[in-house]
Scaffold this motif. Structure first.
Motif, PDB file in Angstrom:
ATOM      1  N   ARG A  30     -29.997 -24.921   0.088  1.00 33.68           N
ATOM      2  CA  ARG A  30     -28.889 -24.747  -0.861  1.00 33.68           C
ATOM      3  C   ARG A  30     -28.537 -26.028  -1.595  1.00 33.68           C
ATOM      4  NH1 ARG A  30     -24.526 -20.326   0.359  1.00 33.68           N
ATOM      5  NH2 ARG A  30     -25.941 -18.630   0.869  1.00 33.68           N
ATOM      6  N   GLU A  31     -29.164 -27.114  -1.220  1.00 35.10           N
ATOM      7  CA  GLU A  31     -28.818 -28.402  -1.817  1.00 35.10           C
ATOM      8  C   GLU A  31     -29.555 -28.605  -3.139  1.00 35.10           C
ATOM      9  OE1 GLU A  31     -29.036 -33.226  -0.921  1.00 35.10           O
ATOM     10  OE2 GLU A  31     -29.915 -31.791   0.498  1.00 35.10           O
ATOM     11  N   VAL A  32     -28.812 -28.869  -4.201  1.00 30.83           N
ATOM     12  CA  VAL A  32     -29.414 -29.234  -5.482  1.00 30.83           C
ATOM     13  C   VAL A  32     -29.867 -30.687  -5.362  1.00 30.83           C
ATOM     14  CG1 VAL A  32     -29.052 -29.497  -7.952  1.00 30.83           C
ATOM     15  CG2 VAL A  32     -27.953 -27.609  -6.736  1.00 30.83           C
ATOM     16  N   VAL A  33     -31.176 -30.888  -5.347  1.00 30.16           N
ATOM     17  CA  VAL A  33     -31.703 -32.236  -5.122  1.00 30.16           C
ATOM     18  C   VAL A  33     -32.073 -32.949  -6.415  1.00 30.16           C
ATOM     19  CG1 VAL A  33     -32.481 -31.770  -2.770  1.00 30.16           C
ATOM     20  CG2 VAL A  33     -34.019 -31.288  -4.687  1.00 30.16           C
ATOM     21  N   ASP A  34     -32.084 -32.198  -7.535  1.00 34.00           N
ATOM     22  CA  ASP A  34     -32.369 -32.848  -8.817  1.00 34.00           C
ATOM     23  C   ASP A  34     -31.903 -31.944  -9.954  1.00 34.00           C
ATOM     24  OD1 ASP A  34     -33.839 -34.978 -10.478  1.00 34.00           O
ATOM     25  OD2 ASP A  34     -34.755 -33.126 -11.212  1.00 34.00           O
ATOM     26  N   THR A  35     -31.280 -32.544 -10.961  1.00 30.90           N
ATOM     27  CA  THR A  35     -31.017 -31.857 -12.227  1.00 30.90           C
ATOM     28  C   THR A  35     -31.531 -32.740 -13.351  1.00 30.90           C
ATOM     29  OG1 THR A  35     -28.795 -32.813 -12.432  1.00 30.90           O
ATOM     30  CG2 THR A  35     -28.977 -30.646 -11.378  1.00 30.90           C
ATOM     31  N   PHE A  36     -31.910 -32.096 -14.440  1.00 32.50           N
ATOM     32  CA  PHE A  36     -32.458 -32.824 -15.581  1.00 32.50           C
ATOM     33  C   PHE A  36     -32.045 -32.094 -16.846  1.00 32.50           C
ATOM     34  CE2 PHE A  36     -36.001 -33.513 -18.635  1.00 32.50           C
ATOM     35  CZ  PHE A  36     -35.897 -34.892 -18.769  1.00 32.50           C
ATOM     36  N   CYS A  37     -31.656 -32.819 -17.854  1.00 32.16           N
ATOM     37  CA  CYS A  37     -31.227 -32.225 -19.122  1.00 32.16           C
ATOM     38  C   CYS A  37     -31.714 -33.112 -20.256  1.00 32.16           C
ATOM     39  CB  CYS A  37     -29.701 -32.097 -19.134  1.00 32.16           C
ATOM     40  SG  CYS A  37     -29.070 -31.112 -20.505  1.00 32.16           S
ATOM     41  N   TYR A  38     -32.410 -32.515 -21.233  1.00 33.72           N
ATOM     42  CA  TYR A  38     -33.015 -33.312 -22.300  1.00 33.72           C
ATOM     43  C   TYR A  38     -33.168 -32.447 -23.551  1.00 33.72           C
ATOM     44  CZ  TYR A  38     -36.445 -36.283 -24.715  1.00 33.72           C
ATOM     45  OH  TYR A  38     -37.102 -37.074 -25.627  1.00 33.72           O
ATOM     46  N   GLY A  39     -33.004 -33.061 -24.703  1.00 30.11           N
ATOM     47  CA  GLY A  39     -33.222 -32.366 -25.964  1.00 30.11           C
ATOM     48  C   GLY A  39     -31.926 -31.897 -26.591  1.00 30.11           C
ATOM     49  N   TYR A  40     -32.015 -30.818 -27.359  1.00 29.73           N
ATOM     50  CA  TYR A  40     -30.903 -30.382 -28.194  1.00 29.73           C
ATOM     51  C   TYR A  40     -30.455 -28.954 -27.878  1.00 29.73           C
ATOM     52  CZ  TYR A  40     -32.028 -34.450 -31.006  1.00 29.73           C
ATOM     53  OH  TYR A  40     -32.270 -35.736 -31.423  1.00 29.73           O
ATOM     54  N   ALA A  41     -29.156 -28.738 -27.949  1.00 28.56           N
ATOM     55  CA  ALA A  41     -28.606 -27.394 -27.973  1.00 28.56           C
ATOM     56  C   ALA A  41     -28.668 -26.832 -29.385  1.00 28.56           C
ATOM     57  CB  ALA A  41     -27.163 -27.400 -27.485  1.00 28.56           C
ATOM     58  N   ASP A  42     -28.596 -27.704 -30.377  1.00 28.95           N
ATOM     59  CA  ASP A  42     -28.660 -27.326 -31.791  1.00 28.95           C
ATOM     60  C   ASP A  42     -29.368 -28.460 -32.515  1.00 28.95           C
ATOM     61  OD1 ASP A  42     -28.134 -26.938 -34.562  1.00 28.95           O
ATOM     62  OD2 ASP A  42     -26.382 -25.714 -34.075  1.00 28.95           O
ATOM     63  N   ARG A  43     -30.630 -28.258 -32.839  1.00 27.55           N
ATOM     64  CA  ARG A  43     -31.433 -29.334 -33.448  1.00 27.55           C
ATOM     65  C   ARG A  43     -30.907 -29.703 -34.825  1.00 27.55           C
ATOM     66  NH1 ARG A  43     -37.637 -29.200 -32.867  1.00 27.55           N
ATOM     67  NH2 ARG A  43     -37.483 -28.140 -34.867  1.00 27.55           N
ATOM     68  N   ALA A  45     -27.912 -29.489 -36.052  1.00 24.15           N
ATOM     69  CA  ALA A  45     -26.638 -30.210 -35.990  1.00 24.15           C
ATOM     70  C   ALA A  45     -26.750 -31.512 -35.210  1.00 24.15           C
ATOM     71  CB  ALA A  45     -25.573 -29.314 -35.351  1.00 24.15           C
ATOM     72  N   GLY A  46     -27.914 -31.739 -34.593  1.00 27.40           N
ATOM     73  CA  GLY A  46     -28.090 -32.939 -33.789  1.00 27.40           C
ATOM     74  C   GLY A  46     -27.251 -32.919 -32.515  1.00 27.40           C
ATOM     75  N   ALA A  47     -26.909 -31.729 -32.017  1.00 28.39           N
ATOM     76  CA  ALA A  47     -26.056 -31.614 -30.829  1.00 28.39           C
ATOM     77  C   ALA A  47     -26.916 -31.673 -29.575  1.00 28.39           C
ATOM     78  CB  ALA A  47     -25.277 -30.299 -30.866  1.00 28.39           C
ATOM     79  N   PRO A  48     -26.737 -32.682 -28.736  1.00 25.27           N
ATOM     80  CA  PRO A  48     -27.548 -32.790 -27.523  1.00 25.27           C
ATOM     81  C   PRO A  48     -27.209 -31.693 -26.519  1.00 25.27           C
ATOM     82  CG  PRO A  48     -25.866 -34.510 -27.561  1.00 25.27           C
ATOM     83  CD  PRO A  48     -25.807 -33.824 -28.888  1.00 25.27           C
ATOM     84  N   LEU A  49     -28.226 -31.280 -25.769  1.00 28.75           N
ATOM     85  CA  LEU A  49     -28.024 -30.271 -24.736  1.00 28.75           C
ATOM     86  C   LEU A  49     -27.306 -30.885 -23.538  1.00 28.75           C
ATOM     87  CD1 LEU A  49     -28.748 -27.297 -23.965  1.00 28.75           C
ATOM     88  CD2 LEU A  49     -30.748 -28.242 -22.788  1.00 28.75           C
ATOM     89  N   ARG A  50     -26.337 -30.136 -23.009  1.00 28.56           N
ATOM     90  CA  ARG A  50     -25.616 -30.552 -21.805  1.00 28.56           C
ATOM     91  C   ARG A  50     -25.804 -29.500 -20.710  1.00 28.56           C
ATOM     92  NH1 ARG A  50     -21.559 -30.405 -25.603  1.00 28.56           N
ATOM     93  NH2 ARG A  50     -20.583 -28.744 -24.342  1.00 28.56           N
ATOM     94  N   ASN A  51     -25.514 -29.890 -19.495  1.00 26.61           N
ATOM     95  CA  ASN A  51     -25.650 -28.959 -18.370  1.00 26.61           C
ATOM     96  C   ASN A  51     -24.681 -27.787 -18.458  1.00 26.61           C
ATOM     97  OD1 ASN A  51     -27.757 -30.224 -17.096  1.00 26.61           O
ATOM     98  ND2 ASN A  51     -26.470 -31.443 -15.744  1.00 26.61           N
ATOM     99  N   ASP A  52     -23.608 -27.920 -19.241  1.00 22.92           N
ATOM    100  CA  ASP A  52     -22.637 -26.819 -19.319  1.00 22.92           C
ATOM    101  C   ASP A  52     -22.857 -25.924 -20.534  1.00 22.92           C
ATOM    102  OD1 ASP A  52     -21.749 -28.553 -21.336  1.00 22.92           O
ATOM    103  OD2 ASP A  52     -19.624 -28.207 -20.894  1.00 22.92           O
ATOM    104  N   HIS A  53     -23.953 -26.099 -21.254  1.00 18.46           N
ATOM    105  CA  HIS A  53     -24.218 -25.194 -22.370  1.00 18.46           C
ATOM    106  C   HIS A  53     -24.504 -23.780 -21.855  1.00 18.46           C
ATOM    107  CE1 HIS A  53     -24.497 -28.396 -25.506  1.00 18.46           C
ATOM    108  NE2 HIS A  53     -24.094 -27.370 -26.238  1.00 18.46           N
ATOM    109  N   ILE A  54     -24.204 -22.812 -22.713  1.00 17.09           N
ATOM    110  CA  ILE A  54     -24.361 -21.398 -22.370  1.00 17.09           C
ATOM    111  C   ILE A  54     -25.622 -20.866 -23.043  1.00 17.09           C
ATOM    112  CG2 ILE A  54     -23.317 -19.110 -22.605  1.00 17.09           C
ATOM    113  CD1 ILE A  54     -20.568 -20.549 -22.546  1.00 17.09           C
TER     114      ILE A  54
END
Length: 388
Positions: A30-43, A45-54
Protein backbone atom coordinates in the motif's frame (compact mmCIF):
# COMPACT_ATOMS: atom_id res chain seq x y z
CA UNK A 1 15.19 1.81 -5.24
CA UNK A 2 16.49 3.38 -8.44
CA UNK A 3 13.77 5.12 -10.48
CA UNK A 4 16.09 6.98 -12.87
CA UNK A 5 15.31 4.73 -15.85
CA UNK A 6 11.57 4.91 -15.12
CA UNK A 7 11.56 8.70 -14.97
CA UNK A 8 13.79 8.97 -18.07
CA UNK A 9 11.42 6.69 -20.01
CA UNK A 10 8.38 8.78 -19.09
CA UNK A 11 10.18 12.06 -19.75
CA UNK A 12 11.14 10.78 -23.22
CA UNK A 13 7.50 10.06 -24.09
CA UNK A 14 6.68 13.72 -23.48
CA UNK A 15 9.83 15.16 -25.06
CA UNK A 16 9.27 13.05 -28.20
CA UNK A 17 5.66 14.30 -28.37
CA UNK A 18 3.92 11.01 -27.80
CA UNK A 19 2.28 12.34 -24.62
CA UNK A 20 1.37 15.90 -23.59
CA UNK A 21 2.22 15.16 -19.98
CA UNK A 22 2.32 12.19 -17.65
CA UNK A 23 1.80 11.57 -13.93
CA UNK A 24 2.68 8.19 -12.42
CA UNK A 25 2.79 6.41 -9.08
CA UNK A 26 4.21 3.01 -8.16
CA UNK A 27 3.39 1.08 -5.02
CA UNK A 28 4.94 -1.67 -2.97
CA UNK A 29 2.04 -3.02 -1.02
CA UNK A 30 0.00 0.00 0.00
CA UNK A 31 3.00 2.28 0.21
CA UNK A 32 3.47 4.78 -2.63
CA UNK A 33 7.21 4.49 -3.16
CA UNK A 34 7.52 6.86 -6.12
CA UNK A 35 5.52 9.54 -7.92
CA UNK A 36 6.54 11.39 -11.05
CA UNK A 37 4.92 14.26 -12.94
CA UNK A 38 6.24 15.83 -16.14
CA UNK A 39 4.98 17.78 -19.14
CA UNK A 40 1.83 19.80 -19.69
CA UNK A 41 -1.81 19.71 -18.72
CA UNK A 42 -2.41 22.23 -21.52
CA UNK A 43 0.40 22.59 -24.06
CA UNK A 44 -1.09 25.61 -25.82
CA UNK A 45 -1.47 27.53 -22.55
CA UNK A 46 1.91 26.37 -21.28
CA UNK A 47 0.23 24.99 -18.13
CA UNK A 48 2.45 22.38 -16.45
CA UNK A 49 0.89 19.11 -15.34
CA UNK A 50 0.43 18.67 -11.59
CA UNK A 51 -0.44 15.63 -9.51
CA UNK A 52 -3.86 17.12 -8.72
CA UNK A 53 -4.97 17.55 -12.33
CA UNK A 54 -8.21 15.81 -13.31
CA UNK A 55 -8.30 13.30 -16.16
CA UNK A 56 -10.98 11.64 -18.27
CA UNK A 57 -10.45 8.03 -17.23
CA UNK A 58 -12.96 6.47 -19.62
CA UNK A 59 -12.73 2.66 -19.25
CA UNK A 60 -10.89 2.87 -15.94
CA UNK A 61 -14.47 3.47 -14.77
CA UNK A 62 -15.08 -0.26 -15.29
CA UNK A 63 -13.06 -1.24 -12.23
CA UNK A 64 -15.24 0.99 -10.05
CA UNK A 65 -18.47 -0.38 -11.55
CA UNK A 66 -17.24 -3.92 -11.05
CA UNK A 67 -16.51 -3.13 -7.39
CA UNK A 68 -20.05 -1.75 -7.03
CA UNK A 69 -21.55 -5.00 -8.36
CA UNK A 70 -19.33 -7.08 -6.09
CA UNK A 71 -20.31 -5.03 -3.04
CA UNK A 72 -23.91 -6.04 -3.77
CA UNK A 73 -22.78 -9.64 -4.29
CA UNK A 74 -21.08 -9.62 -0.88
CA UNK A 75 -24.37 -8.47 0.63
CA UNK A 76 -26.14 -11.45 -0.91
CA UNK A 77 -28.34 -9.31 -3.14
CA UNK A 78 -27.32 -11.08 -6.34
CA UNK A 79 -25.36 -14.11 -7.50
CA UNK A 80 -22.93 -13.91 -10.39
CA UNK A 81 -24.77 -16.58 -12.32
CA UNK A 82 -28.17 -14.91 -11.95
CA UNK A 83 -29.69 -14.13 -15.35
CA UNK A 84 -29.70 -10.36 -15.74
CA UNK A 85 -33.37 -10.54 -16.75
CA UNK A 86 -34.16 -11.39 -13.12
CA UNK A 87 -33.49 -7.72 -12.39
CA UNK A 88 -33.80 -6.14 -15.87
CA UNK A 89 -36.73 -7.95 -17.54
CA UNK A 90 -36.32 -5.89 -20.72
CA UNK A 91 -33.24 -8.04 -21.47
CA UNK A 92 -35.14 -11.34 -21.46
CA UNK A 93 -35.69 -13.43 -24.60
CA UNK A 94 -32.61 -12.21 -26.42
CA UNK A 95 -32.18 -12.64 -30.15
CA UNK A 96 -28.75 -13.18 -31.73
CA UNK A 97 -27.60 -11.81 -35.07
CA UNK A 98 -26.81 -14.67 -37.47
CA UNK A 99 -23.12 -14.86 -38.46
CA UNK A 100 -23.68 -13.86 -42.09
CA UNK A 101 -26.53 -11.41 -41.43
CA UNK A 102 -26.75 -8.37 -43.69
CA UNK A 103 -29.75 -6.83 -41.92
CA UNK A 104 -30.40 -6.28 -38.23
CA UNK A 105 -33.53 -8.48 -38.23
CA UNK A 106 -31.72 -11.61 -39.48
CA UNK A 107 -31.60 -13.27 -36.05
CA UNK A 108 -32.13 -16.47 -34.12
CA UNK A 109 -33.16 -17.12 -30.52
CA UNK A 110 -30.36 -16.96 -27.95
CA UNK A 111 -29.46 -20.38 -26.58
CA UNK A 112 -29.31 -19.03 -23.03
CA UNK A 113 -29.96 -15.94 -20.95
CA UNK A 114 -27.25 -13.39 -20.19
CA UNK A 115 -25.76 -13.81 -16.72
CA UNK A 116 -24.21 -11.14 -14.50
CA UNK A 117 -20.88 -12.98 -14.69
CA UNK A 118 -21.00 -12.74 -18.49
CA UNK A 119 -21.65 -9.00 -18.27
CA UNK A 120 -18.62 -8.63 -15.97
CA UNK A 121 -16.38 -10.68 -18.29
CA UNK A 122 -17.56 -9.27 -21.65
CA UNK A 123 -18.88 -12.63 -22.81
CA UNK A 124 -22.57 -11.62 -22.81
CA UNK A 125 -23.03 -11.19 -26.55
CA UNK A 126 -23.14 -7.40 -26.36
CA UNK A 127 -20.77 -5.27 -28.43
CA UNK A 128 -19.47 -1.69 -28.37
CA UNK A 129 -20.01 -0.63 -31.95
CA UNK A 130 -16.96 1.65 -32.03
CA UNK A 131 -14.11 -0.76 -32.80
CA UNK A 132 -15.77 -2.24 -35.90
CA UNK A 133 -18.05 0.59 -37.10
CA UNK A 134 -18.92 -1.01 -40.44
CA UNK A 135 -20.75 -4.03 -39.06
CA UNK A 136 -24.51 -4.50 -39.12
CA UNK A 137 -24.73 -4.35 -35.33
CA UNK A 138 -22.45 -1.32 -35.01
CA UNK A 139 -24.64 0.60 -37.46
CA UNK A 140 -27.72 -0.40 -35.47
CA UNK A 141 -26.11 0.80 -32.23
CA UNK A 142 -25.38 4.11 -33.93
CA UNK A 143 -28.91 4.53 -35.25
CA UNK A 144 -30.31 3.75 -31.79
CA UNK A 145 -27.95 6.39 -30.32
CA UNK A 146 -26.97 4.03 -27.55
CA UNK A 147 -25.21 5.65 -24.59
CA UNK A 148 -26.36 9.14 -25.60
CA UNK A 149 -25.52 11.67 -22.84
CA UNK A 150 -29.15 12.86 -22.63
CA UNK A 151 -30.57 9.38 -21.95
CA UNK A 152 -30.42 8.03 -18.40
CA UNK A 153 -29.56 4.41 -17.59
CA UNK A 154 -33.17 3.29 -17.62
CA UNK A 155 -33.67 4.87 -21.05
CA UNK A 156 -30.40 3.29 -22.21
CA UNK A 157 -31.86 -0.14 -21.45
CA UNK A 158 -35.03 0.82 -23.34
CA UNK A 159 -32.88 1.75 -26.35
CA UNK A 160 -30.82 -1.45 -26.08
CA UNK A 161 -33.65 -3.94 -25.56
CA UNK A 162 -34.86 -4.24 -29.21
CA UNK A 163 -31.35 -4.91 -30.55
CA UNK A 164 -29.92 -8.40 -31.04
CA UNK A 165 -26.72 -9.77 -29.54
CA UNK A 166 -23.55 -10.16 -31.58
CA UNK A 167 -23.14 -13.81 -30.48
CA UNK A 168 -24.67 -16.34 -28.12
CA UNK A 169 -23.97 -15.57 -24.44
CA UNK A 170 -20.76 -17.24 -23.31
CA UNK A 171 -19.56 -18.08 -26.83
CA UNK A 172 -16.64 -15.65 -27.00
CA UNK A 173 -15.07 -12.51 -25.53
CA UNK A 174 -15.93 -9.11 -27.00
CA UNK A 175 -15.37 -5.75 -25.35
CA UNK A 176 -18.77 -4.18 -24.91
CA UNK A 177 -21.34 -1.91 -23.33
CA UNK A 178 -22.00 -4.63 -20.75
CA UNK A 179 -20.52 -2.51 -17.96
CA UNK A 180 -23.07 0.21 -18.69
CA UNK A 181 -25.77 -2.43 -18.22
CA UNK A 182 -24.15 -3.23 -14.86
CA UNK A 183 -24.56 0.42 -13.88
CA UNK A 184 -28.32 0.07 -14.36
CA UNK A 185 -28.24 -3.22 -12.44
CA UNK A 186 -26.67 -1.41 -9.48
CA UNK A 187 -29.45 1.19 -9.58
CA UNK A 188 -32.23 -1.40 -9.62
CA UNK A 189 -30.84 -3.57 -6.83
CA UNK A 190 -29.71 -0.72 -4.57
CA UNK A 191 -32.63 1.64 -5.16
CA UNK A 192 -30.14 4.50 -5.57
CA UNK A 193 -28.94 6.37 -8.63
CA UNK A 194 -25.68 4.95 -9.91
CA UNK A 195 -23.69 8.06 -8.99
CA UNK A 196 -25.22 8.16 -5.51
CA UNK A 197 -24.30 4.51 -4.90
CA UNK A 198 -20.71 5.09 -6.03
CA UNK A 199 -20.37 8.20 -3.87
CA UNK A 200 -21.79 6.56 -0.74
CA UNK A 201 -20.18 3.14 -0.97
CA UNK A 202 -16.89 3.74 -2.83
CA UNK A 203 -15.79 7.36 -3.19
CA UNK A 204 -16.56 8.53 0.34
CA UNK A 205 -15.08 5.49 2.15
CA UNK A 206 -11.90 5.71 0.03
CA UNK A 207 -11.75 9.54 0.17
CA UNK A 208 -11.80 9.78 -3.62
CA UNK A 209 -12.75 13.45 -3.46
CA UNK A 210 -12.20 14.35 -7.13
CA UNK A 211 -13.89 11.40 -8.87
CA UNK A 212 -17.33 11.94 -10.44
CA UNK A 213 -19.27 12.05 -13.71
CA UNK A 214 -18.96 15.83 -13.94
CA UNK A 215 -16.63 18.56 -12.75
CA UNK A 216 -17.76 21.40 -10.45
CA UNK A 217 -17.01 24.91 -11.66
CA UNK A 218 -14.50 25.35 -8.83
CA UNK A 219 -12.37 22.54 -10.32
CA UNK A 220 -12.59 23.25 -14.05
CA UNK A 221 -9.10 24.77 -14.19
CA UNK A 222 -7.72 21.41 -13.06
CA UNK A 223 -9.08 19.40 -16.01
CA UNK A 224 -6.23 18.41 -18.32
CA UNK A 225 -6.65 19.04 -22.04
CA UNK A 226 -7.19 16.10 -24.37
CA UNK A 227 -4.88 15.32 -27.30
CA UNK A 228 -4.70 12.81 -30.13
CA UNK A 229 -1.78 11.55 -32.21
CA UNK A 230 -1.16 13.21 -35.57
CA UNK A 231 -1.42 9.85 -37.37
CA UNK A 232 -4.20 7.59 -36.08
CA UNK A 233 -3.10 4.81 -38.46
CA UNK A 234 0.43 4.81 -37.04
CA UNK A 235 0.58 5.60 -33.30
CA UNK A 236 4.39 5.45 -33.40
CA UNK A 237 4.43 8.73 -35.34
CA UNK A 238 5.46 11.58 -32.98
CA UNK A 239 3.26 14.64 -32.69
CA UNK A 240 0.02 15.61 -30.95
CA UNK A 241 -3.09 17.54 -31.94
CA UNK A 242 -5.53 19.22 -29.59
CA UNK A 243 -8.75 17.18 -29.43
CA UNK A 244 -10.88 19.56 -27.37
CA UNK A 245 -11.36 23.30 -27.82
CA UNK A 246 -12.75 23.87 -24.31
CA UNK A 247 -11.77 20.98 -22.02
CA UNK A 248 -14.41 21.39 -19.34
CA UNK A 249 -17.37 22.27 -21.57
CA UNK A 250 -18.70 18.67 -21.77
CA UNK A 251 -18.40 18.07 -18.04
CA UNK A 252 -19.91 21.14 -16.37
CA UNK A 253 -23.22 19.45 -15.54
CA UNK A 254 -24.00 15.93 -14.38
CA UNK A 255 -24.94 13.89 -17.45
CA UNK A 256 -28.19 11.99 -17.60
CA UNK A 257 -26.22 8.96 -18.80
CA UNK A 258 -23.88 7.93 -15.98
CA UNK A 259 -21.71 5.50 -17.88
CA UNK A 260 -20.42 2.62 -15.80
CA UNK A 261 -18.23 1.69 -18.72
CA UNK A 262 -16.48 4.98 -19.31
CA UNK A 263 -17.98 8.12 -17.77
CA UNK A 264 -15.84 9.10 -14.81
CA UNK A 265 -13.23 11.77 -14.26
CA UNK A 266 -10.53 11.21 -11.65
CA UNK A 267 -7.04 12.12 -10.45
CA UNK A 268 -3.78 10.30 -9.85
CA UNK A 269 -4.36 10.43 -6.09
CA UNK A 270 -7.92 9.12 -6.24
CA UNK A 271 -6.91 6.27 -8.55
CA UNK A 272 -4.03 5.37 -6.24
CA UNK A 273 -6.47 5.20 -3.32
CA UNK A 274 -8.71 2.87 -5.33
CA UNK A 275 -5.78 0.58 -6.17
CA UNK A 276 -4.58 0.66 -2.57
CA UNK A 277 -7.98 -0.73 -1.58
CA UNK A 278 -7.16 -3.79 -3.72
CA UNK A 279 -3.90 -4.42 -1.83
CA UNK A 280 -3.45 -6.25 1.50
CA UNK A 281 -2.23 -4.50 4.63
CA UNK A 282 -5.23 -2.37 5.57
CA UNK A 283 -8.95 -1.88 5.16
CA UNK A 284 -10.08 -3.05 1.74
CA UNK A 285 -13.19 -1.97 -0.11
CA UNK A 286 -14.03 -5.61 -0.80
CA UNK A 287 -13.27 -8.75 1.18
CA UNK A 288 -9.85 -10.29 0.38
CA UNK A 289 -11.51 -13.40 -1.03
CA UNK A 290 -13.63 -11.22 -3.33
CA UNK A 291 -10.53 -9.42 -4.62
CA UNK A 292 -8.90 -12.80 -5.21
CA UNK A 293 -11.95 -13.86 -7.23
CA UNK A 294 -11.80 -10.61 -9.25
CA UNK A 295 -8.16 -11.36 -10.04
CA UNK A 296 -8.86 -14.91 -11.25
CA UNK A 297 -9.36 -15.65 -14.93
CA UNK A 298 -13.04 -16.37 -15.58
CA UNK A 299 -12.73 -17.36 -19.24
CA UNK A 300 -12.83 -21.00 -20.33
CA UNK A 301 -9.73 -22.68 -21.74
CA UNK A 302 -9.04 -21.52 -25.28
CA UNK A 303 -10.88 -18.19 -24.94
CA UNK A 304 -8.78 -15.05 -24.91
CA UNK A 305 -9.25 -11.31 -25.35
CA UNK A 306 -8.80 -9.46 -28.62
CA UNK A 307 -10.05 -6.37 -30.44
CA UNK A 308 -11.00 -5.91 -34.10
CA UNK A 309 -8.04 -4.93 -36.28
CA UNK A 310 -5.53 -5.47 -33.47
CA UNK A 311 -3.25 -8.44 -32.75
CA UNK A 312 -4.44 -10.85 -30.03
CA UNK A 313 -3.50 -10.04 -26.45
CA UNK A 314 -0.96 -12.78 -25.74
CA UNK A 315 -1.22 -14.45 -22.36
CA UNK A 316 -4.32 -12.52 -21.21
CA UNK A 317 -7.47 -13.82 -19.63
CA UNK A 318 -10.23 -11.81 -18.02
CA UNK A 319 -11.39 -11.65 -14.42
CA UNK A 320 -14.42 -9.88 -13.00
CA UNK A 321 -14.01 -6.53 -14.74
CA UNK A 322 -10.33 -6.46 -15.73
CA UNK A 323 -7.72 -8.39 -17.65
CA UNK A 324 -5.64 -11.02 -15.86
CA UNK A 325 -2.16 -12.00 -17.04
CA UNK A 326 -1.73 -15.74 -17.47
CA UNK A 327 1.77 -15.55 -18.94
CA UNK A 328 4.22 -12.92 -20.17
CA UNK A 329 3.93 -11.60 -23.71
CA UNK A 330 6.84 -10.35 -25.83
CA UNK A 331 6.75 -6.79 -24.42
CA UNK A 332 5.95 -7.69 -20.82
CA UNK A 333 8.15 -7.80 -17.73
CA UNK A 334 9.17 -11.44 -17.13
CA UNK A 335 7.47 -11.53 -13.71
CA UNK A 336 4.12 -10.12 -14.89
CA UNK A 337 2.05 -13.31 -14.37
CA UNK A 338 -1.03 -12.75 -12.13
CA UNK A 339 -1.18 -9.02 -12.85
CA UNK A 340 -4.65 -7.43 -13.02
CA UNK A 341 -4.98 -4.33 -15.22
CA UNK A 342 -6.96 -2.18 -17.61
CA UNK A 343 -6.71 1.18 -19.36
CA UNK A 344 -8.84 4.05 -20.56
CA UNK A 345 -9.42 5.42 -24.06
CA UNK A 346 -7.52 8.63 -23.25
CA UNK A 347 -4.40 6.77 -22.14
CA UNK A 348 -4.85 6.29 -18.40
CA UNK A 349 -3.61 2.94 -17.10
CA UNK A 350 -3.53 1.00 -13.83
CA UNK A 351 -2.26 -2.41 -12.75
CA UNK A 352 -1.66 -4.40 -9.60
CA UNK A 353 0.03 -7.74 -9.14
CA UNK A 354 -1.33 -9.64 -6.14
CA UNK A 355 1.42 -12.26 -6.37
CA UNK A 356 4.20 -9.66 -6.11
CA UNK A 357 2.20 -7.14 -4.02
CA UNK A 358 3.11 -4.22 -6.32
CA UNK A 359 1.04 -1.76 -8.35
CA UNK A 360 1.27 1.17 -10.73
CA UNK A 361 -0.91 4.02 -11.98
CA UNK A 362 -0.31 6.19 -15.05
CA UNK A 363 -2.36 9.25 -15.95
CA UNK A 364 -2.20 11.09 -19.26
CA UNK A 365 -4.60 12.47 -21.90
CA UNK A 366 -3.82 11.03 -25.31
CA UNK A 367 -6.98 9.86 -27.05
CA UNK A 368 -6.76 6.31 -28.43
CA UNK A 369 -3.69 5.90 -26.26
CA UNK A 370 -4.29 2.63 -24.36
CA UNK A 371 -1.60 0.02 -24.81
CA UNK A 372 0.66 2.51 -26.58
CA UNK A 373 4.39 1.99 -26.23
CA UNK A 374 4.47 4.30 -23.21
CA UNK A 375 2.32 1.88 -21.19
CA UNK A 376 4.76 -0.93 -21.89
CA UNK A 377 7.71 1.33 -21.05
CA UNK A 378 6.10 2.42 -17.78
CA UNK A 379 5.30 -1.12 -16.71
CA UNK A 380 8.68 -2.53 -17.74
CA UNK A 381 10.68 0.14 -15.88
CA UNK A 382 8.31 0.15 -12.88
CA UNK A 383 8.74 -3.60 -12.41
CA UNK A 384 12.53 -3.18 -12.58
CA UNK A 385 12.50 -0.31 -10.10
CA UNK A 386 10.38 -2.42 -7.74
CA UNK A 387 12.90 -5.25 -7.93
CA UNK A 388 11.23 -7.44 -10.55
Amino acid sequence: MNTTALHDAMRAQVDQQFLPGVATAILRGREVVDTFCYGYADREAGAPLRNDHIFRVFSNTKLITSCAVLLLWEQGRLTLDDPVEKFIPELANRRVLRPEATTIDDTEAARSAITIRQLMTHTSGLSYGIFDPGTVLARAYSVARLRHPSRNLQQFITDLAPLPLAFHPGARWEYSIATDVLGRLVEIISGETFSAFLAKHIFEPLEMVDTDFFIPESKTSRLAALYVGVDLANPSTPGLLRADAAPASSYLTRPAFESGGGGLLSTLGDTVRLIQSMMPGGRTLLKPETIQMMATNQLPNGMGISFPNLPPFVGRGFGLGSSVVLGAGPFDPPEIASEVSWGGLAGTDWWFNPRLNIAGVLMTQRYLGPWGKYTFAFKREAYKALGH
